[in-house]
Design a protein around this motif. Sequence first.
Motif, mmCIF file in Angstrom:
data_model
loop_
_atom_site.group_PDB
_atom_site.id
_atom_site.type_symbol
_atom_site.label_atom_id
_atom_site.label_comp_id
_atom_site.label_asym_id
_atom_site.label_seq_id
_atom_site.Cartn_x
_atom_site.Cartn_y
_atom_site.Cartn_z
ATOM 1 N N LEU A 1 0.825 -1.209 0.000
ATOM 2 C CA LEU A 1 0.000 0.000 0.000
ATOM 3 C C LEU A 1 0.854 1.252 0.000
ATOM 4 O O LEU A 1 0.456 2.282 -0.554
ATOM 5 N N GLY A 2 2.034 1.202 0.638
ATOM 6 C CA GLY A 2 2.954 2.328 0.564
ATOM 7 C C GLY A 2 3.432 2.555 -0.862
ATOM 8 O O GLY A 2 3.510 3.698 -1.337
ATOM 9 N N SER A 3 3.747 1.470 -1.566
ATOM 10 C CA SER A 3 4.143 1.612 -2.976
ATOM 11 C C SER A 3 2.971 2.117 -3.808
ATOM 12 O O SER A 3 3.166 2.900 -4.754
ATOM 13 N N GLY A 4 1.756 1.705 -3.457
ATOM 14 C CA GLY A 4 0.581 2.223 -4.157
ATOM 15 C C GLY A 4 0.404 3.713 -3.946
ATOM 16 O O GLY A 4 0.011 4.444 -4.868
ATOM 17 N N SER A 5 0.694 4.183 -2.745
ATOM 18 C CA SER A 5 0.635 5.620 -2.465
ATOM 19 C C SER A 5 1.657 6.377 -3.319
ATOM 20 O O SER A 5 1.372 7.469 -3.840
ATOM 21 N N ILE A 6 2.853 5.805 -3.473
ATOM 22 C CA ILE A 6 3.886 6.428 -4.314
ATOM 23 C C ILE A 6 3.443 6.457 -5.777
ATOM 24 O O ILE A 6 3.530 7.490 -6.462
ATOM 25 N N ILE A 7 2.956 5.318 -6.269
ATOM 26 C CA ILE A 7 2.518 5.237 -7.667
ATOM 27 C C ILE A 7 1.377 6.207 -7.937
ATOM 28 O O ILE A 7 1.328 6.875 -8.978
ATOM 29 N N HIS A 8 0.443 6.302 -6.988
ATOM 30 C CA HIS A 8 -0.685 7.236 -7.139
ATOM 31 C C HIS A 8 -0.196 8.678 -7.181
ATOM 32 O O HIS A 8 -0.697 9.493 -7.973
ATOM 33 N N SER A 9 0.786 9.009 -6.364
ATOM 34 C CA SER A 9 1.302 10.382 -6.325
ATOM 35 C C SER A 9 2.079 10.742 -7.583
ATOM 36 O O SER A 9 2.177 11.913 -7.945
ATOM 37 N N LEU A 10 2.641 9.722 -8.260
ATOM 38 C CA LEU A 10 3.442 9.960 -9.461
ATOM 39 C C LEU A 10 2.673 9.666 -10.748
ATOM 40 O O LEU A 10 3.294 9.411 -11.792
ATOM 41 N N SER A 11 1.351 9.675 -10.660
ATOM 42 C CA SER A 11 0.504 9.465 -11.847
ATOM 43 C C SER A 11 0.794 8.130 -12.515
ATOM 44 O O SER A 11 1.057 8.038 -13.724
ATOM 45 N N ASP A 12 0.798 7.063 -11.704
ATOM 46 C CA ASP A 12 0.920 5.676 -12.168
ATOM 47 C C ASP A 12 2.298 5.317 -12.715
ATOM 48 O O ASP A 12 2.435 4.379 -13.508
ATOM 49 N N GLU A 13 3.328 6.005 -12.277
ATOM 50 C CA GLU A 13 4.701 5.643 -12.642
ATOM 51 C C GLU A 13 5.214 4.551 -11.706
ATOM 52 O O GLU A 13 5.111 4.671 -10.490
ATOM 53 N N GLN A 14 5.765 3.443 -12.270
ATOM 54 C CA GLN A 14 6.231 2.325 -11.456
ATOM 55 C C GLN A 14 7.721 2.036 -11.613
ATOM 56 O O GLN A 14 8.274 1.243 -10.844
ATOM 57 N N ASP A 15 8.381 2.666 -12.550
ATOM 58 C CA ASP A 15 9.810 2.438 -12.776
ATOM 59 C C ASP A 15 10.613 3.245 -11.757
ATOM 60 O O ASP A 15 10.568 4.482 -11.752
ATOM 61 N N ILE A 16 11.341 2.547 -10.879
ATOM 62 C CA ILE A 16 12.057 3.255 -9.814
ATOM 63 C C ILE A 16 13.194 4.108 -10.351
ATOM 64 O O ILE A 16 13.664 5.027 -9.673
ATOM 65 N N ARG A 17 13.659 3.854 -11.590
ATOM 66 C CA ARG A 17 14.710 4.676 -12.173
ATOM 67 C C ARG A 17 14.202 6.068 -12.535
ATOM 68 O O ARG A 17 15.006 6.984 -12.726
ATOM 69 N N ARG A 18 12.903 6.225 -12.645
ATOM 70 C CA ARG A 18 12.313 7.524 -12.971
ATOM 71 C C ARG A 18 11.794 8.232 -11.730
ATOM 72 O O ARG A 18 11.052 9.206 -11.830
ATOM 73 N N MET A 19 12.154 7.731 -10.575
ATOM 74 C CA MET A 19 11.774 8.357 -9.310
ATOM 75 C C MET A 19 13.016 8.974 -8.675
ATOM 76 O O MET A 19 14.074 9.053 -9.297
ATOM 77 N N GLY A 20 12.882 9.398 -7.442
ATOM 78 C CA GLY A 20 14.031 9.944 -6.728
ATOM 79 C C GLY A 20 13.675 11.222 -5.993
ATOM 80 O O GLY A 20 12.811 11.991 -6.413
ATOM 81 N N GLY A 21 14.341 11.428 -4.863
ATOM 82 C CA GLY A 21 14.139 12.643 -4.088
ATOM 83 C C GLY A 21 12.773 12.782 -3.461
ATOM 84 O O GLY A 21 12.328 13.896 -3.166
ATOM 85 N N LEU A 22 12.075 11.654 -3.223
ATOM 86 C CA LEU A 22 10.710 11.725 -2.699
ATOM 87 C C LEU A 22 10.653 11.790 -1.174
ATOM 88 O O LEU A 22 9.570 11.906 -0.616
ATOM 89 N N ALA A 23 11.795 11.707 -0.510
ATOM 90 C CA ALA A 23 11.790 11.736 0.955
ATOM 91 C C ALA A 23 11.208 13.044 1.480
ATOM 92 O O ALA A 23 10.520 13.069 2.503
ATOM 93 N N SER A 24 11.482 14.157 0.808
ATOM 94 C CA SER A 24 10.968 15.464 1.239
ATOM 95 C C SER A 24 9.581 15.751 0.686
ATOM 96 O O SER A 24 8.824 16.532 1.271
ATOM 97 N N LEU A 25 9.223 15.110 -0.433
ATOM 98 C CA LEU A 25 7.917 15.352 -1.040
ATOM 99 C C LEU A 25 6.828 14.476 -0.445
ATOM 100 O O LEU A 25 5.663 14.886 -0.361
ATOM 101 N N LEU A 26 7.180 13.262 -0.039
ATOM 102 C CA LEU A 26 6.219 12.312 0.553
ATOM 103 C C LEU A 26 6.761 11.825 1.892
ATOM 104 O O LEU A 26 7.086 10.648 2.056
ATOM 105 N N PRO A 27 6.861 12.711 2.888
ATOM 106 C CA PRO A 27 7.510 12.311 4.151
ATOM 107 C C PRO A 27 6.749 11.232 4.914
ATOM 108 O O PRO A 27 7.367 10.348 5.519
ATOM 109 N N LEU A 28 5.421 11.262 4.876
ATOM 110 C CA LEU A 28 4.633 10.265 5.605
ATOM 111 C C LEU A 28 4.809 8.879 4.991
ATOM 112 O O LEU A 28 5.065 7.896 5.694
#
Length: 338
Positions: free
Chosen positions: A159-186
Amino acid sequence: MISYPLHEGHEGIEFAKELNHDFDRSISLAGFCLLVGACAKSAQLGLHTWLPDAMEGPTPVSALIHAATMVTAGVFLLLRSSSILEYNTNLQLVILFIGAITAFFAGSVGCMQYDLKKVIAYSTCSQLGYMIFCIGLNNEYGSLFYLYTHGFFKALLFLGSGSIIHSLSDEQDIRRMGGLASLLPLTYMMMMIGSLSLMGWPGLSGFYSKDIILELGISVEHPFFLACYMLICSSVLFSSIYSIRLFYYVFYNYPGIIGNVKSIKESKGQIVRVLYRLTLLSLFIGFISRDYFIVEGIRTKYFSLKTATQSMDFLFNSEYIESFYKCIPLILVVGGIF
């Protein structure tokens, strides 16, 4: 073994031996068929390919059926059939090896995945190997305890990964993520708790249930058991590596997000409420329920035909192993993090 005094003299003895032989063969065949069904249902090596492919479904569905219900049905089938498996020692050795090699293989594959949900899917496959391994050790209560605690922290990760995917408009490739510690602290904090529990960090739910399995594995002095134990220890290292790797790519890496950063917002409402509950359970449920599953389970003989004394002797042997062996899982976890 069962005897059938239907005839007298030499003929009666031969008839009883033949009947007992047929019974042993039938019970072994039944146990083998149950094992094959459980391996398919719980995604053991060779019959595991459907599990990562099933991650295409919605994340709440993944959290429900792939962390707590569907894939664990095969493990529970073997638990309830343990009185049949006890008749064949060779079959238990096969179960032990299948669990160990599955945990090793799935953990190593998880270290190479880039799809966020597939990393967690191979993690699930690896953790199911722990449960099968413990059944092969003829200790059903440790397997059930890990099955129980695993459902909470793995659902938290899904469900935590689902929250991340939902926040990134259904992006699932971790290479296209990064720096989310400050944007999604919870989500960041909750994913950290779930990952640490998965690794077996001291004090969290996974620590109590996973360490019991590892201590049971090293308490048997036999080369085959030692080899399987080494495979399981390697999977502990892999679980630490793929968890930290996922964290690095998602939360710490240089941002590779395509799109408007301002649109990335923390989840709200029902999603957060469920994550809070699962976080609390991942923190405390292992400590709260360990005595109930292990001691009370042995006392009531819910699964096995073994006496309570036989089961407690096995547990005591694992409890009083050398301190060095008790520290091996923590050493592997810390080493994997570094």
